[in-house]
Design a protein around this motif. Structure first.
Motif, PDB file in Angstrom:
ATOM      1  N   PHE A 109       0.835  -1.192   0.000  1.00 25.10           N
ATOM      2  CA  PHE A 109       0.000   0.000   0.000  1.00 25.10           C
ATOM      3  C   PHE A 109       0.876   1.251   0.000  1.00 25.10           C
ATOM      4  N   PRO A 110       0.469   2.297  -0.735  1.00 27.36           N
ATOM      5  CA  PRO A 110       1.193   3.568  -0.662  1.00 27.36           C
ATOM      6  C   PRO A 110       0.863   4.300   0.623  1.00 27.36           C
ATOM      7  N   VAL A 111       1.863   4.968   1.206  1.00 27.31           N
ATOM      8  CA  VAL A 111       1.648   5.786   2.394  1.00 27.31           C
ATOM      9  C   VAL A 111       1.266   7.187   1.945  1.00 27.31           C
ATOM     10  N   PRO A 112       0.054   7.656   2.240  1.00 27.72           N
ATOM     11  CA  PRO A 112      -0.397   8.968   1.760  1.00 27.72           C
ATOM     12  C   PRO A 112       0.556  10.082   2.186  1.00 27.72           C
ATOM     13  N   GLY A 113       0.763  11.034   1.266  1.00 28.58           N
ATOM     14  CA  GLY A 113       1.596  12.182   1.567  1.00 28.58           C
ATOM     15  C   GLY A 113       3.083  11.912   1.530  1.00 28.58           C
ATOM     16  N   THR A 114       3.473  10.706   1.121  1.00 32.49           N
ATOM     17  CA  THR A 114       4.880  10.344   1.024  1.00 32.49           C
ATOM     18  C   THR A 114       5.122   9.630  -0.302  1.00 32.49           C
ATOM     19  N   ARG A 115       6.365   9.281  -0.555  1.00 36.49           N
ATOM     20  CA  ARG A 115       6.715   8.473  -1.722  1.00 36.49           C
ATOM     21  C   ARG A 115       6.902   7.018  -1.337  1.00 36.49           C
ATOM     22  N   ASP A 116       6.520   6.671  -0.113  1.00 33.67           N
ATOM     23  CA  ASP A 116       6.803   5.343   0.420  1.00 33.67           C
ATOM     24  C   ASP A 116       5.662   4.361   0.198  1.00 33.67           C
ATOM     25  N   ALA A 171      -4.013   0.256   6.870  1.00 31.38           N
ATOM     26  CA  ALA A 171      -4.930   1.374   6.611  1.00 31.38           C
ATOM     27  C   ALA A 171      -4.272   2.622   7.155  1.00 31.38           C
ATOM     28  N   PHE A 172      -4.565   3.777   6.542  1.00 33.16           N
ATOM     29  CA  PHE A 172      -3.861   5.008   6.863  1.00 33.16           C
ATOM     30  C   PHE A 172      -4.854   6.090   7.267  1.00 33.16           C
ATOM     31  N   HIS A 173      -4.572   6.724   8.385  1.00 28.82           N
ATOM     32  CA  HIS A 173      -5.440   7.799   8.846  1.00 28.82           C
ATOM     33  C   HIS A 173      -5.404   8.950   7.842  1.00 28.82           C
ATOM     34  N   PRO A 174      -6.563   9.578   7.543  1.00 26.48           N
ATOM     35  CA  PRO A 174      -6.589  10.622   6.516  1.00 26.48           C
ATOM     36  C   PRO A 174      -5.926  11.931   6.934  1.00 26.48           C
ATOM     37  N   ALA A 175      -5.725  12.166   8.221  1.00 26.75           N
ATOM     38  CA  ALA A 175      -5.161  13.443   8.665  1.00 26.75           C
ATOM     39  C   ALA A 175      -3.924  13.283   9.545  1.00 26.75           C
ATOM     40  N   LEU A 176      -3.813  12.182  10.243  1.00 29.67           N
ATOM     41  CA  LEU A 176      -2.695  11.951  11.152  1.00 29.67           C
ATOM     42  C   LEU A 176      -1.670  11.015  10.521  1.00 29.67           C
ATOM     43  N   PRO A 177      -0.398  11.103  10.912  1.00 24.12           N
ATOM     44  CA  PRO A 177       0.614  10.180  10.381  1.00 24.12           C
ATOM     45  C   PRO A 177       0.576   8.828  11.091  1.00 24.12           C
ATOM     46  N   HIS A 203     -10.115  -1.223   7.373  1.00 28.03           N
ATOM     47  CA  HIS A 203     -10.447   0.029   6.688  1.00 28.03           C
ATOM     48  C   HIS A 203     -10.933   1.064   7.691  1.00 28.03           C
ATOM     49  N   LEU A 204     -10.732   2.336   7.323  1.00 28.87           N
ATOM     50  CA  LEU A 204     -11.255   3.477   8.068  1.00 28.87           C
ATOM     51  C   LEU A 204     -12.402   4.107   7.305  1.00 28.87           C
ATOM     52  N   THR A 205     -13.267   4.816   8.027  1.00 29.91           N
ATOM     53  CA  THR A 205     -14.204   5.687   7.335  1.00 29.91           C
ATOM     54  C   THR A 205     -13.433   6.848   6.708  1.00 29.91           C
ATOM     55  N   GLU A 206     -14.051   7.520   5.756  1.00 31.67           N
ATOM     56  CA  GLU A 206     -13.372   8.597   5.032  1.00 31.67           C
ATOM     57  C   GLU A 206     -12.889   9.702   5.959  1.00 31.67           C
ATOM     58  N   SER A 207     -13.659  10.018   6.993  1.00 31.58           N
ATOM     59  CA  SER A 207     -13.281  11.069   7.934  1.00 31.58           C
ATOM     60  C   SER A 207     -12.211  10.615   8.911  1.00 31.58           C
ATOM     61  N   GLY A 208     -11.992   9.307   9.005  1.00 31.75           N
ATOM     62  CA  GLY A 208     -11.051   8.771   9.972  1.00 31.75           C
ATOM     63  C   GLY A 208     -11.631   8.608  11.359  1.00 31.75           C
ATOM     64  N   ALA A 209     -12.948   8.757  11.502  1.00 28.47           N
ATOM     65  CA  ALA A 209     -13.570   8.700  12.823  1.00 28.47           C
ATOM     66  C   ALA A 209     -13.682   7.278  13.353  1.00 28.47           C
ATOM     67  N   VAL A 257     -11.836   6.084  16.585  1.00 20.59           N
ATOM     68  CA  VAL A 257     -10.476   6.599  16.505  1.00 20.59           C
ATOM     69  C   VAL A 257     -10.397   7.879  17.317  1.00 20.59           C
ATOM     70  N   LEU A 258      -9.546   7.892  18.323  1.00 20.33           N
ATOM     71  CA  LEU A 258      -9.414   9.046  19.208  1.00 20.33           C
ATOM     72  C   LEU A 258      -8.542  10.121  18.558  1.00 20.33           C
ATOM     73  N   GLU A 259      -8.469  11.292  19.189  1.00 25.85           N
ATOM     74  CA  GLU A 259      -7.776  12.429  18.594  1.00 25.85           C
ATOM     75  C   GLU A 259      -6.312  12.151  18.320  1.00 25.85           C
ATOM     76  N   ASP A 260      -5.686  11.301  19.132  1.00 23.34           N
ATOM     77  CA  ASP A 260      -4.272  10.997  18.935  1.00 23.34           C
ATOM     78  C   ASP A 260      -4.051   9.785  18.037  1.00 23.34           C
ATOM     79  N   GLY A 261      -5.152   9.228  17.470  1.00 22.69           N
ATOM     80  CA  GLY A 261      -5.048   8.082  16.585  1.00 22.69           C
ATOM     81  C   GLY A 261      -5.193   6.743  17.270  1.00 22.69           C
TER      82      GLY A 261
END
Length: 354
Positions: free
Chosen positions: A157-164, A205-211, A258-264, A281-285
């Protein structure tokens, strides 16, 4: 189905079916009722278990999960809503079980489960797959002699926001971070991380806003959350949460995550308990367990989440797909709509191609 109805799809379904039968299916989901409708299918590939979709053009790719594996390309036509095979290439390994297209649409990556290898292919202008450009072979084993006697690359899987890219290797209990050297057409291994012995990492699976990267562990039946530090190429474990209810003593393996689109909310599937484990999913992931719901049948090998409202469960041994509506509390509830498909394995949403 009237065009005015809100539609999700096409959804590409991969299966464990023979080359003589239509093993890849085109499906649509009515986003008001949860009704599922099969549109069309294509035959010709043996065990086209996992599928991937080009990010900007009407091309679909599938593995042929056999002892002499292959990857296959297709063109989608909106006129008649059909898939037509373009070409195929050998995977130079046994039992390819997962694949993805990079964001540029120029590269296809795939993994061979039984051979423990990672494959890189160029994608030609017409959508066809070029000859194998590079292959990385994993070596090693882990503590489970029945399942971890050798390397078993299970997903990439690609890591969002990176080339990894992250490869889960169930056999070595390893998470491998790769980059694509586009000039040379090569795979570069940045680093390997060890999971808990016997975990059997399978999918991510990758959180949409957190690393944050979440890894579902097939053998330990757990989800581990990692902080991903891209610059340093570090995976820092944050939490491990079981996917099973307290007191469960039967046989079980995990499959998908899988996560929901919002990451909730996050979900993971259990095969044996035949359930979907749900987490807030809590605020800190980190994850707060919410409980379990029946997956709707036997062996939820895969499932898919669309937006924040819909979940489709692919039940390999019940030969059907079941639709769920996700409530405001994050708990999926069955809509009562199902679609009979032989041994469904994967579900991949395509862009609105019409």
């Amino acid at each position: 189905m009237p065009i005015s109805e809100p539609i999700i799809g096409p959804i590409i379904v991969g299966t464990y079916d023979s080359s003589e039968r239509e093993g890849i299916h085109l499906v649509r989901l009515n986003a008001e009722t949860g009704e599922l409708r099969r549109i069309n299918g294509v035959s010709g590939a043996e065990n086209p278990s996992f599928v991937a979709v080009h990010p900007s053009k009407t091309y679909v790719y599938a593995v042929s999960e056999t002892a002499e594996g292959a990857v296959v390309s297709y063109r989608y036509s909106s006129e008649g809503e059909t898939l037509t095979e373009l070409n195929r290439q050998p995977s130079k390994g046994n039992d390819p079980c997962h694949l993805r297209v990079d964001a540029s649409g120029r590269w296809l990556v795939a993994v061979n489960y039984s051979s423990g290898s990672v494959c890189l292919y160029p994608i030609e202008e017409d959508g066809s797959i070029g000859p194998l450009s590079d292959q990385a072979k994993h070596e090693g084993s882990s503590v489970r002699s029945d399942r971890q006697e050798a390397a078993h690359a299970h997903s990439i899987f690609p890591v969002p926001g990176t080339r990894d890219w992250i490869v889960c290797d169930l056999g070595t209990d390893g998470l491998y971070v790769y980059r694509i050297d586009e000039e040379a057409g090569k795979l570069t291994l940045r680093r390997r991380f060890d999971t808990t012995p016997g975990a059997g990492p399978r999918h991510t699976a990758f959180h949409p806003a957190l690393p944050i990267v979440y890894v579902v562990e097939e053998l330990s039946c757990a989800v581990t959350a990692y902080e991903y530090r891209a610059n340093a190429c570090e995976l820092v474990p944050l939490q491990t949460a079981t996917t099973l209810p307290e007191g469960f003593e039967g046989e079980n393996t995990c499959a998908d995550i899988h996560l929901t689109e919002s990451g909730a909310y996050l979900y993971a599937s259990n095969r044996g308990h035949d359930s979907l484990a749900a987490y807030r999913v809590l605020e800190d992931g980190r994850l707060e367990p919410l409980g379990h719901v029946s997956a709707g049948g036997k062996t939820p090998r895969s499932f898919a989440v669309f937006g924040d409202n819909w979940l489709l469960s692919a039940l390999q041994d019940s030969n059907r797909i079941v639709s769920f509506r996700i409530g405001t509390d994050g708990i999926p509830s069955p809509t009562g709509h199902t679609l009979e498909i032989y041994k469904p394995v994967s579900l991949e949403r395509a862009p609105r191609w019409e």
